[in-house]
Design an enzyme around this catalytic site. Sequence first.
Site, PDB file in Angstrom:
ATOM      1  N   ASP A  35      29.041  12.401 -30.585  1.00  0.00           N
ATOM      2  CA  ASP A  35      26.950  13.579 -30.311  1.00  0.00           C
ATOM      3  C   ASP A  35      26.056  13.031 -31.021  1.00  0.00           C
ATOM      4  OD1 ASP A  35      27.961  16.555 -29.264  1.00  0.00           O
ATOM      5  OD2 ASP A  35      25.660  16.120 -31.094  1.00  0.00           O
ATOM      6  N   ILE A  36      25.415  12.404 -30.635  1.00  0.00           N
ATOM      7  CA  ILE A  36      24.242  12.269 -30.874  1.00  0.00           C
ATOM      8  C   ILE A  36      23.381  13.450 -31.881  1.00  0.00           C
ATOM      9  CG2 ILE A  36      22.441  14.104 -29.711  1.00  0.00           C
ATOM     10  CD1 ILE A  36      21.659  10.961 -28.985  1.00  0.00           C
ATOM     11  N   ASN A  92      33.451  24.164 -25.589  1.00  0.00           N
ATOM     12  CA  ASN A  92      32.676  26.043 -25.266  1.00  0.00           C
ATOM     13  C   ASN A  92      33.097  26.333 -23.639  1.00  0.00           C
ATOM     14  OD1 ASN A  92      32.037  25.965 -28.130  1.00  0.00           O
ATOM     15  ND2 ASN A  92      30.564  24.351 -28.042  1.00  0.00           N
ATOM     16  N   GLY A  98      27.643  28.585 -26.007  1.00  0.00           N
ATOM     17  CA  GLY A  98      26.755  27.555 -26.869  1.00  0.00           C
ATOM     18  C   GLY A  98      27.231  26.791 -25.786  1.00  0.00           C
ATOM     19  N   GLN A  99      27.870  26.370 -24.375  1.00  0.00           N
ATOM     20  CA  GLN A  99      27.795  25.297 -23.312  1.00  0.00           C
ATOM     21  C   GLN A  99      26.397  24.829 -23.338  1.00  0.00           C
ATOM     22  OE1 GLN A  99      30.764  25.273 -20.454  1.00  0.00           O
ATOM     23  NE2 GLN A  99      30.582  22.811 -19.877  1.00  0.00           N
ATOM     24  N   HIS A 105      33.982  18.473 -21.549  1.00  0.00           N
ATOM     25  CA  HIS A 105      33.693  17.807 -22.579  1.00  0.00           C
ATOM     26  C   HIS A 105      34.368  18.782 -24.024  1.00  0.00           C
ATOM     27  CE1 HIS A 105      30.126  19.998 -22.614  1.00  0.00           C
ATOM     28  NE2 HIS A 105      29.897  20.071 -24.343  1.00  0.00           N
ATOM     29  N   HIS A 107      34.380  18.823 -28.333  1.00  0.00           N
ATOM     30  CA  HIS A 107      34.205  18.171 -28.919  1.00  0.00           C
ATOM     31  C   HIS A 107      36.147  18.031 -30.394  1.00  0.00           C
ATOM     32  CE1 HIS A 107      30.440  19.755 -28.980  1.00  0.00           C
ATOM     33  NE2 HIS A 107      30.729  20.758 -27.977  1.00  0.00           N
TER      34      HIS A 107
HETATM   35  P1  5GP Z   1      27.824  21.909 -25.674  1.00  0.00           P
HETATM   36  O1  5GP Z   1      27.099  22.316 -26.664  1.00  0.00           O
HETATM   37  O2  5GP Z   1      27.180  21.956 -24.404  1.00  0.00           O
HETATM   38  O3  5GP Z   1      29.324  22.443 -25.706  1.00  0.00           O
HETATM   39  O4  5GP Z   1      27.926  20.238 -26.813  1.00  0.00           O
HETATM   40  C1  5GP Z   1      27.256  19.572 -25.366  1.00  0.00           C
HETATM   41  C2  5GP Z   1      27.268  18.079 -26.775  1.00  0.00           C
HETATM   42  O5  5GP Z   1      26.271  17.188 -26.342  1.00  0.00           O
HETATM   43  C3  5GP Z   1      26.393  18.509 -27.917  1.00  0.00           C
HETATM   44  O6  5GP Z   1      26.829  18.930 -29.153  1.00  0.00           O
HETATM   45  C4  5GP Z   1      24.709  17.306 -28.349  1.00  0.00           C
HETATM   46  O7  5GP Z   1      24.260  17.154 -29.142  1.00  0.00           O
HETATM   47  C5  5GP Z   1      25.618  16.295 -27.028  1.00  0.00           C
HETATM   48  N1  5GP Z   1      24.536  15.967 -26.452  1.00  0.00           N
HETATM   49  C6  5GP Z   1      23.436  16.603 -25.870  1.00  0.00           C
HETATM   50  N2  5GP Z   1      22.558  15.364 -25.397  1.00  0.00           N
HETATM   51  C7  5GP Z   1      23.804  13.767 -25.754  1.00  0.00           C
HETATM   52  C8  5GP Z   1      23.327  12.917 -26.079  1.00  0.00           C
HETATM   53  O8  5GP Z   1      22.320  11.790 -25.001  1.00  0.00           O
HETATM   54  N3  5GP Z   1      24.095  11.947 -26.384  1.00  0.00           N
HETATM   55  C9  5GP Z   1      25.390  12.406 -27.093  1.00  0.00           C
HETATM   56  N4  5GP Z   1      25.933  11.390 -27.252  1.00  0.00           N
HETATM   57  N5  5GP Z   1      25.327  13.106 -27.421  1.00  0.00           N
HETATM   58  C10 5GP Z   1      24.056  14.595 -26.825  1.00  0.00           C
END
Ligand code: 5GP
Length: 119
Positions: A35-36, A92, A98-99, A105, A107
């Site tokens: 994760d970034i 999520n 929080g998605q 995906h 986590h």
């Molecule tokens: P969500 O909030 O949808 O459950 O998770 C999305 C995740 O993707 C977040 O934890 C966010 O930090 C990660 N993310 C968003 N953009 C990027 C990216 O460009 N590269 C990577 N490696 N992770 C990302």
Amino acid sequence: MAGEPQPDCLFCKIIAGEVPATIVRESETTVAFRDINPQAPTHVLVIPRAHHRDAAALAEAEPQVVADILREAAAVAADEKIDATGYRVVFNTGPGAGQTVFHTHAHVLGGRGFEWPPG
Ligand code: 5GP
Ligand code: ZN
């Protein structure tokens, strides 16, 4: 069509190699990358190669790939040596939870303690 790559999807672009990511594992059906914006010492995302909006849609369309994701999550935890201490796997689902990226995906979080209930 369900499962096909979406041109405006960030995670489809990571799978295609159009957006860089630190990939830690790959399987026939999944890709795992860091994760970034990590929320724990280990924070890896395990995603299906097929595009579905969330875990529920993937479970409907390709239930065996949900199992693949959970098996890869366990493999990530073993690789990262967080399996013995414990780790959290989170899907999520929906903006209210929080998605922010609408490509399924998981986590995989570990390397620190976690509260329950989650915030
Ligand atoms: P969500 O909030 O949808 O459950 O998770 C999305 C995740 O993707 C977040 O934890 C966010 O930090 C990660 N993310 C968003 N953009 C990027 C990216 O460009 N590269 C990577 N490696 N992770 C990302
Ligand atoms: Zn996608």
